[in-house]
Design a protein around this motif. Structure first.
Motif, PDB file in Angstrom:
ATOM      1  N   THR A   1      22.584  18.663 -15.865  1.00  0.00           N
ATOM      2  CA  THR A   1      23.407  18.653 -14.653  1.00  0.00           C
ATOM      3  C   THR A   1      22.634  19.287 -13.511  1.00  0.00           C
ATOM      4  O   THR A   1      21.853  20.225 -13.705  1.00  0.00           O
ATOM      5  CB  THR A   1      24.727  19.420 -14.848  1.00  0.00           C
ATOM      6  OG1 THR A   1      24.436  20.787 -15.068  1.00  0.00           O
ATOM      7  CG2 THR A   1      25.547  18.845 -16.003  1.00  0.00           C
ATOM      8  N   VAL A   2      22.848  18.775 -12.317  1.00  0.00           N
ATOM      9  CA  VAL A   2      22.162  19.271 -11.134  1.00  0.00           C
ATOM     10  C   VAL A   2      22.492  20.745 -10.897  1.00  0.00           C
ATOM     11  O   VAL A   2      21.605  21.550 -10.620  1.00  0.00           O
ATOM     12  CB  VAL A   2      22.504  18.415  -9.893  1.00  0.00           C
ATOM     13  CG1 VAL A   2      21.922  19.014  -8.630  1.00  0.00           C
ATOM     14  CG2 VAL A   2      22.004  16.989 -10.093  1.00  0.00           C
ATOM     15  N   GLY A   3      23.766  21.112 -11.031  1.00  0.00           N
ATOM     16  CA  GLY A   3      24.161  22.500 -10.812  1.00  0.00           C
ATOM     17  C   GLY A   3      23.473  23.463 -11.760  1.00  0.00           C
ATOM     18  O   GLY A   3      23.046  24.551 -11.357  1.00  0.00           O
TER      19      GLY A   3
ATOM     20  N   ALA B   1      19.837  23.775 -10.739  1.00  0.00           N
ATOM     21  CA  ALA B   1      19.688  24.604  -9.531  1.00  0.00           C
ATOM     22  C   ALA B   1      19.609  26.074  -9.897  1.00  0.00           C
ATOM     23  O   ALA B   1      18.793  26.826  -9.354  1.00  0.00           O
ATOM     24  CB  ALA B   1      20.847  24.357  -8.572  1.00  0.00           C
ATOM     25  N   ARG B   2      20.434  26.499 -10.819  1.00  0.00           N
ATOM     26  CA  ARG B   2      20.408  27.893 -11.246  1.00  0.00           C
ATOM     27  C   ARG B   2      19.135  28.213 -12.026  1.00  0.00           C
ATOM     28  O   ARG B   2      18.534  29.260 -11.856  1.00  0.00           O
ATOM     29  CB  ARG B   2      21.658  28.225 -12.053  1.00  0.00           C
ATOM     30  CG  ARG B   2      22.834  28.480 -11.123  1.00  0.00           C
ATOM     31  CD  ARG B   2      24.173  28.182 -11.778  1.00  0.00           C
ATOM     32  NE  ARG B   2      25.270  28.183 -10.819  1.00  0.00           N
ATOM     33  CZ  ARG B   2      25.496  27.284  -9.872  1.00  0.00           C
ATOM     34  NH1 ARG B   2      24.673  26.280  -9.698  1.00  0.00           N
ATOM     35  NH2 ARG B   2      26.540  27.360  -9.072  1.00  0.00           N
TER      36      ARG B   2
ATOM     37  N   ARG C   1      23.707  26.522  -0.257  1.00  0.00           N
ATOM     38  CA  ARG C   1      24.655  26.764  -1.361  1.00  0.00           C
ATOM     39  C   ARG C   1      24.079  26.244  -2.669  1.00  0.00           C
ATOM     40  O   ARG C   1      23.174  25.421  -2.681  1.00  0.00           O
ATOM     41  CB  ARG C   1      25.980  26.042  -1.101  1.00  0.00           C
ATOM     42  CG  ARG C   1      26.743  26.506   0.106  1.00  0.00           C
ATOM     43  CD  ARG C   1      28.034  25.701   0.346  1.00  0.00           C
ATOM     44  NE  ARG C   1      27.835  24.262   0.225  1.00  0.00           N
ATOM     45  CZ  ARG C   1      28.415  23.489  -0.703  1.00  0.00           C
ATOM     46  NH1 ARG C   1      29.268  23.982  -1.558  1.00  0.00           N
ATOM     47  NH2 ARG C   1      28.157  22.198  -0.761  1.00  0.00           N
ATOM     48  N   GLN C   2      24.647  26.714  -3.760  1.00  0.00           N
ATOM     49  CA  GLN C   2      24.368  26.177  -5.082  1.00  0.00           C
ATOM     50  C   GLN C   2      25.691  25.710  -5.680  1.00  0.00           C
ATOM     51  O   GLN C   2      26.314  26.420  -6.465  1.00  0.00           O
ATOM     52  CB  GLN C   2      23.747  27.237  -5.997  1.00  0.00           C
ATOM     53  CG  GLN C   2      22.268  27.314  -5.950  1.00  0.00           C
ATOM     54  CD  GLN C   2      21.719  28.247  -7.010  1.00  0.00           C
ATOM     55  OE1 GLN C   2      22.393  29.129  -7.508  1.00  0.00           O
ATOM     56  NE2 GLN C   2      20.463  28.051  -7.340  1.00  0.00           N
ATOM     57  N   PRO C   3      26.141  24.500  -5.299  1.00  0.00           N
ATOM     58  CA  PRO C   3      27.381  24.003  -5.885  1.00  0.00           C
ATOM     59  C   PRO C   3      27.270  24.019  -7.409  1.00  0.00           C
ATOM     60  O   PRO C   3      26.217  23.703  -7.962  1.00  0.00           O
ATOM     61  CB  PRO C   3      27.499  22.579  -5.350  1.00  0.00           C
ATOM     62  CG  PRO C   3      26.710  22.589  -4.081  1.00  0.00           C
ATOM     63  CD  PRO C   3      25.578  23.540  -4.335  1.00  0.00           C
TER      64      PRO C   3
END
Length: 111
Positions: free
Chosen positions: A81-83, A86-87, A97-99
């Motif tokens: 997952t993209v989220g 990102a983390r 932001r980091q949705p």
């Protein structure tokens, strides 16, 4: 089908040093979504329902992070997952932001 295709591609391409993953974005703020909410990219923050959305650039940053990862073969065949990426990699959407990764609401997962 896409997830299964990524898995089979990973099996086929691993011997050649090529990673294949299925990349899952969150709720993307596409032109169609913006039109449906009668807003645009400059004003979407004024629409409370769009607070968890991500720009189309966010998934591009995930692809760039994966391409730059020397250990990307450890991820081959997986659904990412993209989220979560990102983390892991520390990138943000273009607005800083980091949705979070999209998760199905618990009420929809019950039998």
């Amino acid at each position: 089908a896409v997830n299964r295709l990524a898995y089979v591609m990973a099996l086929e391409l691993r011997p050649h040093g090529v990673a294949a993953v299925a990349l899952s974005p969150g709720w993307m703020r596409t032109e169609a979504v913006l039109r449906a909410y009668e807003t645009d990219e400059e004003h979407w923050q004024q629409v409370p329902d769009l607070v968890r959305t991500e720009s189309t650039q966010y998934i591009g940053r995930a692809v760039a992070a994966l391409a730059a990862d020397p250990d990307v073969m450890e991820k081959t065949g997986r659904i990412l997952t993209v989220g979560d990426l990102a983390r892991e990699y520390g990138f943000t959407d273009h607005d800083g932001r980091q949705p979070p990764a999209y998760r199905m609401a618990e009420k929809y997962l019950k039998d």
